[in-house]
Scaffold this motif. Structure first.
Motif, short mmCIF file in Angstrom:
data_model
loop_
_atom_site.label_atom_id
_atom_site.label_comp_id
_atom_site.label_asym_id
_atom_site.label_seq_id
_atom_site.Cartn_x
_atom_site.Cartn_y
_atom_site.Cartn_z
N TYR A 305 0.77 -1.26 0.06
CA TYR A 305 -0.04 0.11 -0.16
C TYR A 305 1.05 1.36 0.05
CZ TYR A 305 -4.51 -2.46 0.96
OH TYR A 305 -5.59 -3.40 0.75
N VAL A 320 -2.55 0.21 -4.41
CA VAL A 320 -2.08 -1.05 -4.00
C VAL A 320 -1.34 -1.67 -5.10
CG1 VAL A 320 -2.77 -3.09 -2.84
CG2 VAL A 320 -4.32 -1.09 -2.74
N SER A 323 -1.96 -5.92 -5.26
CA SER A 323 -2.98 -6.55 -4.38
C SER A 323 -3.39 -7.91 -4.57
CB SER A 323 -4.16 -5.51 -4.68
OG SER A 323 -4.80 -5.91 -5.84
N SER A 342 -11.84 -4.77 -6.51
CA SER A 342 -11.00 -5.22 -5.14
C SER A 342 -11.85 -4.97 -4.04
CB SER A 342 -9.78 -4.51 -5.08
OG SER A 342 -8.98 -4.80 -6.43
N ALA A 345 -10.16 -4.49 -0.36
CA ALA A 345 -9.33 -3.09 -0.34
C ALA A 345 -10.11 -1.93 -0.24
CB ALA A 345 -8.34 -3.02 -1.64
#
Length: 406
Positions: A305, A320, A323, A342, A345
Motif C-alpha cells: 500500500y 495498492v 493487491s 477489489s 481493499a
C-alpha cells in the motif's frame, strides 16, 4: 509434481512484492470478524440459481490443499500448517474420523445468525488431505464436545482453478514517490514498523505446546489462503449478478466485509498495547496514524500500500501494488472489464479513513457491535470509496479514492 515445478518447504514463509508465500501460495492475515462476515455473505446465496455456496466454501480449499500435496507436502506437513496458520488443531481418531479440539471456524466464526455447522473450510481441508469427500457430523456450536468429521468412500474430482499465470510486480515505487507527495511530513518509519511486527509470534502452535489459534490484538487471526478468499468472493459475486441482483448491491456485500474487517482488525491493532508500545510514539497527528497503519498493512500479505494523496477530511488516495485480490483475480479469470473489483481493499481503506476521521480511534472507543452500527456505519460524517485503477482490469496497480460525503 512436474519437473519444472520447485519443491516447496512447508512453513517456510518468504515475502515477495508484498505477498507472504508459504508453499508457493499467497497467505494473508485476516481476523475472525472478517472470516465470519465473508462466510455469512457467501451462505446468503443459498438457493439462488445453480449456485452452491456450501460446496464452494468447502471445495475451494480442497483444491489448494491438493496443490500443496502435488508440491511435496506430506499429511504431517499439512496438519502442522493447519495449526501454524491459525485454523486450530486437527487430529485423527481412526481411518475415517477426524476431530478439531480447537478450531478457528467453530469457536470464532459464529458472530452472525444462529449457531449451526459452519466448518466448511475445515471440511474442505480434510478433503484435500484424504482425497475423498468429507462431512461434518458434530459441531461445538450445537453442543458437541468438539467438532467431528467423517471421511466418505466417495473420491473427489475437482479442477484446479488457478489456471492462469500472472507474475508479481517487483519494481514497486518507494513511499511518497508520486507528484505532490513531497508535502507529506511524517516521522513514521515504515521500515522500522515492518521489522518490529515481523518479530511478533503471529502463528499458531500445534499440540501439546499450543491450541492452533493466533490470538493477537484482541482478535483471533488466520494466516489464510488468499486464493480461497478470491475464489469464494468472486464466484459468489458472479452468481449474484447472474440472478439479477443489481451490481451496486452485489458489490456492497463484499465491500462491507472489508469495512467490518477494518473496524475490527485495524481498530484493535490501533488500540492494542503493541501499537502504543511500538508505533504510537512515532505519531503526533492523525496523518501519522494513517501512515503507520499503512506500514502495518504492508506486513499482512495484502500487497504493498502506498499513500498518494491526503487532503485531510476531504480526500485520500491509496495505491495498492500487487493487491492480493487483483493478482488472484488474474490467476483465476480473464481480465475484468470492471475496475471497482477489489472489494476487500475498497472496504478496508474506507474503514481506515473512518477510524481516523469519522470516529477518531485515538480516543480509544469501545469497538463493540453496537458502536459499529451507531457510529462507524451510519451516514453522518462518512466517506465514499471508488476504485479508479485495477490490476484485475489490466492496470499496474489498484487505486482507491476515498472522498467525504457532502
Amino acid at each position: 509434481m512436474s519437473a519444472a515445478e520447485p519443491q516447496y518447504t512447508p512453513l517456510q514463509q518468504r515475502t515477495i512484492g508484498g505477498h507472504n508465500l508459504i508453499g508457493g501460495l499467497s497467505r494473508v492475515y485476516h481476523c475472525n470478524f472478517y472470516n465470519s462476515y465473508l462466510q455469512m455473505t457467501v451462505l446468503l446465496t443459498q438457493g439462488m440459481g445453480e449456485h452452491q455456496p456450501e460446496r464452494l466454501l468447502t471445495d475451494s480449499i480442497t483444491v489448494l490443499v491438493q496443490l500443496l500435496k502435488q508440491r511435496g507436502y506430506t499429511v504431517a506437513d499439512l496438519l502442522q500448517e493447519f495449526a501454524y496458520c491459525g485454523f486450530g488443531l486437527l487430529q485423527s481418531i481412526d481411518d475415517k474420523t477426524w476431530i478439531t479440539p480447537r478450531s478457528h471456524y467453530s469457536e470464532a466464526i459464529c458472530i452472525h445468525g444462529k449457531p449451526s455447522k459452519s466448518c466448511y473450510f475445515t471440511t474442505g481441508y480434510l478433503q484435500g488431505l484424504m482425497d475423498k469427500m468429507v462431512v461434518e457430523t458434530e459441531c461445538k456450536m450445537l453442543g458437541a464436545s468438539m467438532d467431528q468429521f467423517v471421511v466418505q468412500d466417495k473420491a473427489l474430482q475437482l479442477e484446479n482453478y488457478l489456471q492462469r499465470d500472472f507474475e508479481l510486480r517487483l519494481d514497486i515505487p518507494k513511499r511518497f514517490a508520486f507528484t505532490g507527495c513531497q508535502q507529506f511530513n511524517t516521522s513514521v518509519d515504515e521500515d522500522q514498523i515492518i521489522t518490529q511486527l515481523q518479530t511478533l509470534p503471529l502463528y499458531g502452535k500445534n499440540a501439546p505446546e499450543g491450541n492452533g489459534l493466533i490470538e493477537a490484538f484482541g482478535a483471533v487471526l488466520t494466516n489464510h489462503f488468499a486464493d480461497y478468499y478470491n475464489r469464494i468472493s468472486y464466484e459468489t459475486y458472479s452468481a449474484l449478478r447472474q440472478i439479477g441482483i443489481p451490481e451496486e448491491d452485489s458489490k456492497e456485500m463484499f465491500i462491507q466485509a472489508g469495512h467490518i474487517c477494518a473496524f475490527n482488525t485495524f481498530g484493535r491493532i490501533m488500540s492494542s498495547p503493541e501499537w502504543y508500545q511500538l508505533i504510537a510514539p512515532m505519531c503526533s497527528s492523525r496523518e501519522d496514524w494513517l501512515h503507520a497503519m499503512v506500514a502495518v498493512i504492508n506486513v499482512l500479505g495484502w500487497g504493498i500500500y502506498r499513500i498518494e494523496k491526503i487532503v485531510a477530511e476531504k480526500e485520500f488516495i491509496v495505491r495498492v501494488y500487487n493487491s492480493y485480490e487483483g493478482i488472484g483475480y488474474r490467476r483465476i479469470y480473464p481480465p475484468a472489464a470492471d475496475r471497482n473489483i477489489s472489494f476487500l481493499a475498497m472496504g478496508a481503506t474506507l474503514g481506515l479513513i473512518h477510524l481516523l476521521w469519522k470516529v477518531d480511534i485515538r480516543d480509544k472507543p469501545s469497538l463493540t457491535q453496537e458502536f459499529y452500527v451507531q457510529q462507524f456505519n451510519n451516514p453522518n460524517n462518512s466517506y465514499s470509496v471508488e476504485q479508479t485503477h485495477a490490476i484485475a482490469a489490466g492496470d499496474d496497480y489498484d487505486r482507491l479514492v476515498i472522498s467525504k460525503f457532502y
